[in-house]
Design an enzyme around this catalytic site. Structure first.
Site, PDB file in Angstrom:
ATOM      1  N   THR A 182       0.827  -1.201   0.000  1.00 61.41           N
ATOM      2  CA  THR A 182       0.000   0.000   0.000  1.00 61.41           C
ATOM      3  C   THR A 182       0.866   1.258   0.000  1.00 61.41           C
ATOM      4  O   THR A 182       1.990   1.241   0.523  1.00 61.41           O
ATOM      5  CB  THR A 182      -0.897   0.000   1.263  1.00 61.41           C
ATOM      6  N   ASP A 183       0.320   2.339  -0.533  1.00 55.48           N
ATOM      7  CA  ASP A 183       1.054   3.615  -0.480  1.00 55.48           C
ATOM      8  C   ASP A 183       1.207   4.121   0.956  1.00 55.48           C
ATOM      9  O   ASP A 183       2.023   5.007   1.219  1.00 55.48           O
ATOM     10  CB  ASP A 183       0.358   4.685  -1.356  1.00 55.48           C
ATOM     11  N   GLU A 184       0.426   3.548   1.891  1.00 56.91           N
ATOM     12  CA  GLU A 184       0.476   4.038   3.273  1.00 56.91           C
ATOM     13  C   GLU A 184       1.828   3.775   3.938  1.00 56.91           C
ATOM     14  O   GLU A 184       2.153   4.403   4.946  1.00 56.91           O
ATOM     15  CB  GLU A 184      -0.676   3.439   4.093  1.00 56.91           C
ATOM     16  N   TYR A 206      -1.227  -0.380  11.225  1.00 58.61           N
ATOM     17  CA  TYR A 206      -1.485  -1.082   9.940  1.00 58.61           C
ATOM     18  C   TYR A 206      -0.342  -0.847   8.966  1.00 58.61           C
ATOM     19  O   TYR A 206       0.261  -1.790   8.449  1.00 58.61           O
ATOM     20  CB  TYR A 206      -2.814  -0.598   9.329  1.00 58.61           C
ATOM     21  N   LYS A 248       2.576  -3.372   7.308  1.00 59.16           N
ATOM     22  CA  LYS A 248       2.762  -3.566   5.861  1.00 59.16           C
ATOM     23  C   LYS A 248       4.205  -3.209   5.461  1.00 59.16           C
ATOM     24  O   LYS A 248       4.805  -3.874   4.623  1.00 59.16           O
ATOM     25  CB  LYS A 248       1.765  -2.715   5.070  1.00 59.16           C
ATOM     26  N   ASN A 268      -8.397   1.903  -2.752  1.00 61.45           N
ATOM     27  CA  ASN A 268      -9.281   1.270  -3.737  1.00 61.45           C
ATOM     28  C   ASN A 268     -10.739   1.505  -3.373  1.00 61.45           C
ATOM     29  O   ASN A 268     -11.091   1.627  -2.194  1.00 61.45           O
ATOM     30  CB  ASN A 268      -9.082  -0.250  -3.721  1.00 61.45           C
ATOM     31  N   ARG A 277      -7.114  11.548  -0.132  1.00 60.78           N
ATOM     32  CA  ARG A 277      -6.775  10.199  -0.567  1.00 60.78           C
ATOM     33  C   ARG A 277      -6.838  10.150  -2.092  1.00 60.78           C
ATOM     34  O   ARG A 277      -7.574  10.900  -2.722  1.00 60.78           O
ATOM     35  CB  ARG A 277      -7.751   9.159   0.034  1.00 60.78           C
TER      36      ARG A 277
HETATM   37  P1  NAD Z   1      -9.730  -7.157   3.119  1.00 55.99           P
HETATM   38  O1  NAD Z   1      -9.639  -6.842   4.571  1.00 55.99           O
HETATM   39  O2  NAD Z   1     -10.994  -6.877   2.382  1.00 55.99           O
HETATM   40  O3  NAD Z   1      -9.405  -8.708   2.882  1.00 55.99           O
HETATM   41  C1  NAD Z   1      -8.368  -9.372   3.536  1.00 55.99           C
HETATM   42  C2  NAD Z   1      -8.553 -10.872   3.332  1.00 55.99           C
HETATM   43  O4  NAD Z   1      -7.448 -11.542   3.969  1.00 55.99           O
HETATM   44  C3  NAD Z   1      -9.836 -11.431   3.930  1.00 55.99           C
HETATM   45  O5  NAD Z   1     -10.476 -12.292   3.013  1.00 55.99           O
HETATM   46  C4  NAD Z   1      -9.348 -12.187   5.144  1.00 55.99           C
HETATM   47  O6  NAD Z   1     -10.193 -13.295   5.494  1.00 55.99           O
HETATM   48  C5  NAD Z   1      -7.970 -12.641   4.719  1.00 55.99           C
HETATM   49  N1  NAD Z   1      -7.063 -12.904   5.849  1.00 55.99           N
HETATM   50  C6  NAD Z   1      -6.826 -12.094   6.918  1.00 55.99           C
HETATM   51  N2  NAD Z   1      -5.966 -12.678   7.753  1.00 55.99           N
HETATM   52  C7  NAD Z   1      -5.610 -13.879   7.189  1.00 55.99           C
HETATM   53  C8  NAD Z   1      -4.724 -14.914   7.571  1.00 55.99           C
HETATM   54  N3  NAD Z   1      -4.020 -14.867   8.710  1.00 55.99           N
HETATM   55  N4  NAD Z   1      -4.603 -15.993   6.743  1.00 55.99           N
HETATM   56  C9  NAD Z   1      -5.313 -16.049   5.581  1.00 55.99           C
HETATM   57  N5  NAD Z   1      -6.182 -15.100   5.187  1.00 55.99           N
HETATM   58  C10 NAD Z   1      -6.322 -14.013   5.984  1.00 55.99           C
HETATM   59  O7  NAD Z   1      -8.509  -6.411   2.463  1.00 55.99           O
HETATM   60  P2  NAD Z   1      -8.399  -5.697   1.030  1.00 55.99           P
HETATM   61  O8  NAD Z   1      -8.906  -4.316   1.132  1.00 55.99           O
HETATM   62  O9  NAD Z   1      -8.932  -6.606  -0.006  1.00 55.99           O
HETATM   63  O10 NAD Z   1      -6.811  -5.603   0.888  1.00 55.99           O
HETATM   64  C11 NAD Z   1      -6.070  -6.679   0.291  1.00 55.99           C
HETATM   65  C12 NAD Z   1      -4.602  -6.318   0.284  1.00 55.99           C
HETATM   66  O11 NAD Z   1      -4.391  -5.124  -0.469  1.00 55.99           O
HETATM   67  C13 NAD Z   1      -4.023  -6.054   1.661  1.00 55.99           C
HETATM   68  O12 NAD Z   1      -2.732  -6.630   1.718  1.00 55.99           O
HETATM   69  C14 NAD Z   1      -3.961  -4.539   1.765  1.00 55.99           C
HETATM   70  O13 NAD Z   1      -2.916  -4.133   2.611  1.00 55.99           O
HETATM   71  C15 NAD Z   1      -3.695  -4.164   0.325  1.00 55.99           C
HETATM   72  N6  NAD Z   1      -4.178  -2.830  -0.092  1.00 55.99           N
HETATM   73  C16 NAD Z   1      -5.477  -2.463   0.156  1.00 55.99           C
HETATM   74  C17 NAD Z   1      -5.924  -1.218  -0.297  1.00 55.99           C
HETATM   75  C18 NAD Z   1      -7.362  -0.791  -0.084  1.00 55.99           C
HETATM   76  O14 NAD Z   1      -7.710   0.343  -0.428  1.00 55.99           O
HETATM   77  N7  NAD Z   1      -8.249  -1.639   0.432  1.00 55.99           N
HETATM   78  C19 NAD Z   1      -5.053  -0.362  -0.976  1.00 55.99           C
HETATM   79  C20 NAD Z   1      -3.728  -0.780  -1.213  1.00 55.99           C
HETATM   80  C21 NAD Z   1      -3.309  -2.029  -0.773  1.00 55.99           C
HETATM   81  P1  TYD Z   2     -10.322   4.377   4.993  1.00 56.41           P
HETATM   82  O1  TYD Z   2     -11.359   3.996   3.991  1.00 56.41           O
HETATM   83  O2  TYD Z   2     -10.371   3.780   6.356  1.00 56.41           O
HETATM   84  O3  TYD Z   2      -8.902   4.129   4.296  1.00 56.41           O
HETATM   85  P2  TYD Z   2      -7.413   4.578   4.790  1.00 56.41           P
HETATM   86  O4  TYD Z   2      -7.460   4.975   6.198  1.00 56.41           O
HETATM   87  O5  TYD Z   2      -6.640   3.311   4.590  1.00 56.41           O
HETATM   88  O6  TYD Z   2      -7.006   5.672   3.854  1.00 56.41           O
HETATM   89  O7  TYD Z   2     -10.364   5.966   5.165  1.00 56.41           O
HETATM   90  C1  TYD Z   2     -10.221   6.830   4.064  1.00 56.41           C
HETATM   91  C2  TYD Z   2     -10.200   8.253   4.593  1.00 56.41           C
HETATM   92  O8  TYD Z   2     -11.491   8.548   5.139  1.00 56.41           O
HETATM   93  C3  TYD Z   2      -9.221   8.447   5.741  1.00 56.41           C
HETATM   94  O9  TYD Z   2      -8.648   9.749   5.635  1.00 56.41           O
HETATM   95  C4  TYD Z   2     -10.075   8.363   6.988  1.00 56.41           C
HETATM   96  C5  TYD Z   2     -11.401   8.903   6.523  1.00 56.41           C
HETATM   97  N1  TYD Z   2     -12.612   8.304   7.180  1.00 56.41           N
HETATM   98  C6  TYD Z   2     -13.567   9.150   7.715  1.00 56.41           C
HETATM   99  O10 TYD Z   2     -13.450  10.396   7.688  1.00 56.41           O
HETATM  100  N2  TYD Z   2     -14.679   8.577   8.285  1.00 56.41           N
HETATM  101  C7  TYD Z   2     -14.849   7.219   8.348  1.00 56.41           C
HETATM  102  O11 TYD Z   2     -15.866   6.750   8.911  1.00 56.41           O
HETATM  103  C8  TYD Z   2     -13.833   6.374   7.772  1.00 56.41           C
HETATM  104  C9  TYD Z   2     -13.974   4.887   7.827  1.00 56.41           C
HETATM  105  C10 TYD Z   2     -12.737   6.976   7.199  1.00 56.41           C
END
Ligand code: NAD
Ligand code: TYD
Length: 358
Positions: A138-140, A163, A167, A193, A227
């Protein structure tokens, strides 16, 4: 850039989550003949209903299990003759990491180390000629930006939340396995995403869900944090592109130059929801409620994705206007999905579909 790599047997971890399930659905639609094994522990964020489109395919197998279980991971790698790993599995929500960091370190750091170690052994035991490991990050991990500038792949890691720290720890292990063992690993770092199947704890689906329930829309702090949003399908295609064409040991940022202040996103979701629901008397943005800021809240993320664009030819295909519109339509057409994941009823699906079958 290395030669084109075509995986024959792919291990996807976390494939029942938001991005993993979108990835599997897209990948299997375009790569018939490649076996896909989905290893997922089915935490609160994992939902097998996301994979209905592929669950009966002879090329697909689901394994319920933990990435920290080295025996299980080693067994899958060997038995399935895995030649590529795409590692999505993680604890992924910043707010949860503030409430309880431990599971983030366990899954995101230790889990990644187990996968790396078992993959390295498998690769070195010469069971597979060609192998790829792709870390989904992640970019975070880069921390927070001021008003200007972008994260590049050279930006130093400066994670601020438990978090993102977990990562970043995983990313450094991936780097170390490549540097130390020559292990064929690559890393992608994507911006926020959005799209179908996102758990309604993240900003966009939470706002949609709360508008439908008539609940307050919590905006953290002054709502001016920024974001950079990318549609999950564009992320999935970027991951596939890196898997097939990426350079070993390389890191690729992924993003679509789409920066939004949180309050503007929330207002946009409100006005689209009003329009789609035909609200004339009351408007959704009356539900907006500014709440206490998230501790350590990163101010701004913005990705420079020129490397993946110029070296690998990836481009996002969604405009934000189209992506957000289709995403809201999806949540409106799938209210039952949101109701089930928030009530926990989605767990019955696993029990009905899989228990007793493995
Ligand atoms: P999510 O929380 O929706 O899904 C995570 C999945 O991992 C779930 O299906 C969960 O059951 C599984 N999981 C958790 N712990 C586990 C373990 N110990 N063993 C096996 N499976 C396990 O997450 P997401 O939003 O789909 O993110 C997926 C990946 O992409 C992550 O690595 C996250 O850091 C990265 N990412 C997410 C975003 C975003 O905006 N959501 C952006 C950039 C990168
Ligand atoms: P989030 O979707 O949790 O993603 P991330 O923290 O990984 O960027 O949050 C996106 C942005 O929205 C973040 O700046 C926090 C803010 N946010 C709120 O203001 N209210 C909310 O209820 C949530 C979940 C996030």
């Amino acid at each position: 850039m290395t030669d084109y790599f075509a995986p024959r047997s792919l291990l996807v971890t976390g494939g029942a989550g938001f991005i993993g399930s979108n990835f599997i659905n897209n990948f299997m639609a375009g790569n018939s003949g490649c076996r896909v094994v989905n290893l997922d522990a089915l935490t609160y964020a994992g939902n097998l209903e996301n994979l209905r489109a592929v669950e009966n395919s002879p090329d697909y197998r689901f394994v319920k299990g933990d990435i920290c279980d080295s025996e299980l991971v080693a067994g899958i790698l060997e038995k399935e003759k895995i030649d590529a790993v795409v590692h999505f599995a993680a604890e992924s929500h910043v707010d949860r990491s503030i409430l309880g960091p431990e599971v983030f370190v366990r899954t995101n750091v230790l889990g990644t180390q187990v996968l790396l170690e078992e993959s390295r052994r498998h690769w070195q035991s010469a069971q597979v000629e060609n192998f790829r490991y792709l870390q989904i990050s992640t970019d975070e991990v880069y921390g927070s930006l001021g008003k200007t500038g972008y994260f590049t792949e050279e930006t130093p890691l400066a994670a601020n939340s438990p978090y993102s720290a977990s990562k970043a720890g995983a990313d450094l292990l991936v780097r170390a396995y490549h540097e130390t063992f020559g292990f064929p690993a690559m890393t992608t770092r994507c911006s926020n995403n959005y799209g179908p199947f996102q758990f309604p704890e993240k900003l966009i689906p939470l706002m949609i869900h709360n508008i439908l329930a008539g609940k307050p829309l919590p905006v953290y702090g002054d709502g001016l944090n920024v974001r950079d949003w990318l549609h999950v399908k564009d992320h999935s295609l970027a991951v596939e592109t890196v898997l097939k064409k990426g350079g070993i040991g390389r890191v690729y940022n992924i993003g679509g130059n789409n920066e939004w202040r949180n309050i503007d996103i929330v207002n946009l979701v409100c006005s689209l929801m009003d329009e789609k629901l035909g609200n004339t008397r009351c408007t959704s943005n009356a539900l907006i409620s500014f709440v206490k800021d998230r501790p350590g809240h990163d101010r701004r993320y913005a990705i420079d994705a020129s490397r993946i664009r110029s070296e690998l030819g990836w481009e996002p295909s969604f405009t934000f206007e189209r992506g957000i519109d289709e995403t809201i339509d999806w949540y409106l057409a799938n209210r039952e999905w949101s109701a089930k994941v928030t009530s926990g009823a989605y767990r019955d699906y696993y029990r009905q579909m899989y228990e007793g079958r493995q």
